[in-house]
Design an enzyme around this catalytic site. Structure first.
Site, mmCIF file in Angstrom:
data_model
loop_
_atom_site.group_PDB
_atom_site.id
_atom_site.type_symbol
_atom_site.label_atom_id
_atom_site.label_comp_id
_atom_site.label_asym_id
_atom_site.label_seq_id
_atom_site.Cartn_x
_atom_site.Cartn_y
_atom_site.Cartn_z
ATOM 1 C CG HIS A 1 -2.158 0.786 1.079
ATOM 2 N ND1 HIS A 1 -2.468 1.830 1.919
ATOM 3 C CD2 HIS A 1 -3.175 0.728 0.185
ATOM 4 C CE1 HIS A 1 -3.625 2.366 1.571
ATOM 5 N NE2 HIS A 1 -4.070 1.723 0.507
ATOM 6 C CG HIS B 1 -7.300 7.696 -1.540
ATOM 7 N ND1 HIS B 1 -5.961 7.458 -1.754
ATOM 8 C CD2 HIS B 1 -7.878 6.474 -1.465
ATOM 9 C CE1 HIS B 1 -5.736 6.151 -1.821
ATOM 10 N NE2 HIS B 1 -6.880 5.536 -1.632
#
Length: 577
Positions: free
Chosen positions: A246, A483
């Site tokens: 990630h 985000h």
């Protein structure tokens, strides 16, 4: 390609624009309008020619919703006048695509455990390159010094492009920053076609590019092998099924072998850089060290260089050897942020590689909070902790299990109280509600970056008492979903920060670390990357986020959402996929 738009009508059936056939044919997964302008897709064209009722065969190599999106894009490019009625199937259930008749529709699609809402509104002909505010990127870097903290522009909110710290991806490739020699992109999701077009906009598309990525898009390897001779790549396959690659890191090396690091929250595809609020830290240029220097030379006051090298070395990949050498030979002495990363494995206190331990260690050493001198004076507990994320993992049946027992133990640490057990400090969670998403620029599709599981939410309803709305009116960003992930501690008058953490890590055990065990160890499943801003390394007492006559710092610290926070109402629910 013709300059005039192509129209498809009854009399034009059988006529096709003369373009090279897409090499992937029916296996094509692209959703970039520019790809469909460059390549012919005969099978899609034939579907459009079917007229009022188009049926997508069940045995096609891609999910049927991919073809649905592609038909919409192609229809917009070809300026199709005849209305088309498309039927498709998801999870063996027929679904009517009525939006082509003017009726709104949405479908729920699951991809690799991440659920996205595809709103079936008319596809836009999206521009590849979005412009940010005037001036070179170097100008903006200087004007945003010393923090170097930037946000993405939001085309739907034109006012964001006027902000001095709002940038696009191509700004990172601005020649004012240096003459690019090569670059490394470490990320989760990469649309290589979109990414190379950003480089092409700066005439850098033939420069050597290395990518590490964690989401294996269909036919991506074949595409790179056939069309990207300048790209080296490695897919990071996670051993733990609950882990995720990630991290979101860019390393840019210039012709003089100087280095610049960018750490962000954005994946490398169009929507992440145009639809969602993202955060980026852009390092100052790190010059090449003189001959005869060692890798310990040119260290940052925060130890950034050492920790970044350790992060790169956790991969144990030959493809990263040259990048490790570039970093070893660079002078990071002007870097003022501390590196915080997670990498799969078990970690113990005072180590990096685990957000829980690393953040606790940094705050225990460097976080200053006012001492409580009188019953009426502010003390450490009057400074509230705020955790803002785009997804939430399973935290257990009660707040004590992980949120307060582990995460707060880390985020509430400070010099006077290192590693507090059962801290009474307040923690507020900022996460969009259903109403926030519904009022977004793209309706329910706005929640595509918020993959919080409904099943998980149903098991921890207690968490909603900690939750607050996404409101960013002061920055014209309320209708663009976040985000970005950020964690901070704010003064009771909401004007100052004791620290600020920008990171890819969401509110989950996989990202931050599992419950700390009796031996002090905590297990990490995912790769994550972030930077910690601590006032001490900026020669400041606190970061100031609101202007006032008593302001001490030259520069206000960039802060995205509004204070005071707006709590959830009793009727509110968090957005879940």
């Amino acid at each position: 390609m013709p300059d005039e738009p192509i129209y498809v009508s009854d009399k034009d059936k059988g006529k096709k624009p003369k373009r090279e056939e897409c090499p992937h044919k029916e296996r094509c997964y692209r959703k970039n309008p520019h790809h469909f302008k460059e390549f012919e897709h005969e099978f899609l064209y034939n579907l459009l020619q079917m007229g009022d009722s188009v049926e997508i065969p069940d045995d096609m190599p891609q999910p049927q919703e991919v073809y649905l999106d592609q038909l919409e894009i192609l229809k917009g490019i070809l300026k199709v006048k005849k209305e088309v009625h498309i039927s498709f199937t998801i999870e063996n259930k027929p679904v009517e695509n009525n939006h082509l008749k003017g009726e709104p529709s949405s479908s729920k699609v699951s991809m690799k455990g991440k659920t996205t809402i595809y709103n079936a509104s008319t596809s836009e002909n999206l521009d590849l390159i979005e412009e940010s505010s005037p001036g070179t990127m170097l100008d903006r870097l200087k004007s945003n010094s010393p923090y170097n903290l930037f946000f993405t522009t939001i085309p739907k909110s034109p006012d964001t492009s006027k902000e001095q710290n709002a940038i696009t991806f191509t700004d990172l490739l601005c020649p004012s920053l240096g003459k690019l020699k090569c670059s490394l992109q470490i990320n989760f999701m990469i649309d290589i076609d979109w990414l190379l077009k950003q480089y092409k906009a700066r005439n850098l598309h033939e420069k050597p590019l290395t990518i590490l990525y964690g989401d294996d898009w269909p036919d991506m390897v074949e595409f790179m092998n056939r069309f990207c001779p300048n790209v080296k790549y490695h897919f990071v396959k996670m051993k733990d099924p609950f882990g995720c690659h990630h991290s979101k890191v860019g390393v840019y090396v210039y012709e003089d072998n100087s280095v610049r690091i960018v750490i962000s929250t954005a994946n490398l595809y169009y929507e992440d850089w145009n639809h969602y609020n993202q955060g980026l830290w852009v390092s100052p240029v790190c010059p090449k060290l003189p001959e005869g220097s060692t890798e310990k030379d040119g260290e940052s006051p925060t130890g950034f260089k050492e920790h970044f090298l350790k992060y790169l070395q956790t991969y144990n990949l030959g493809i990263l050897k040259e990048w490790i050498e570039y970093v070893k030979n660079a002078d990071f002495s002007q870097v003022k942020v501390a590196l915080v990363y997670s990498a799969p494995g078990k970690y113990y206190p005072n180590s990096n590689g685990n957000h829980l331990h690393r953040v606790a260690s940094l705050l225990s050493k460097y976080c200053n909070l006012p001492k409580k001198m009188t019953p009426d004076s502010e003390g450490p507990l009057s400074w509230g902790i705020m955790a803002q994320a785009s997804s939430i993992g399973s935290m257990g049946k009660t707040p004590a299990e992980w949120l307060r027992g582990n995460l707060l133990r880390s985020l509430a640490s400070h010099k006077q109280s290192p590693l507090p057990s059962n801290s009474p400090a307040t923690i507020s969670i900022v996460y969009p509600s259903v109403d926030n998403v519904a009022n977004g620029y793209f309706g329910l599709k706005s929640g595509g970056c918020l993959p919080y599981s409904k099943a998980t939410n149903d098991k921890q309803k207690w968490l909603q008492t900690y939750m607050h709305q996404w409101v960013a009116n002061a920055k014209n960003r309320t209708r663009a979903m976040p985000h970005i992930k950020s964690y901070c501690r704010v003064s009771p008058d909401l004007s100052k920060l004791a620290y600020f953490l920008l990171t890819s890590a969401n509110l989950s055990k996989s990202a931050w670390g599992n419950n700390i065990q009796k031996d002090g160890g905590s297990y990490i499943r995912s790769y994550e990357m972030g930077v910690m801003f601590l006032p001490q390394f900026f020669d400041e007492e606190y970061f100031e986020i609101q202007d006032s006559p008593a302001r001490k710092n030259k520069q206000l610290f960039p802060f995205m959402y509004d204070l005071p926070l707006t709590p959830y109402r009793k009727t509110d629910n968090p957005w879940c996929n």
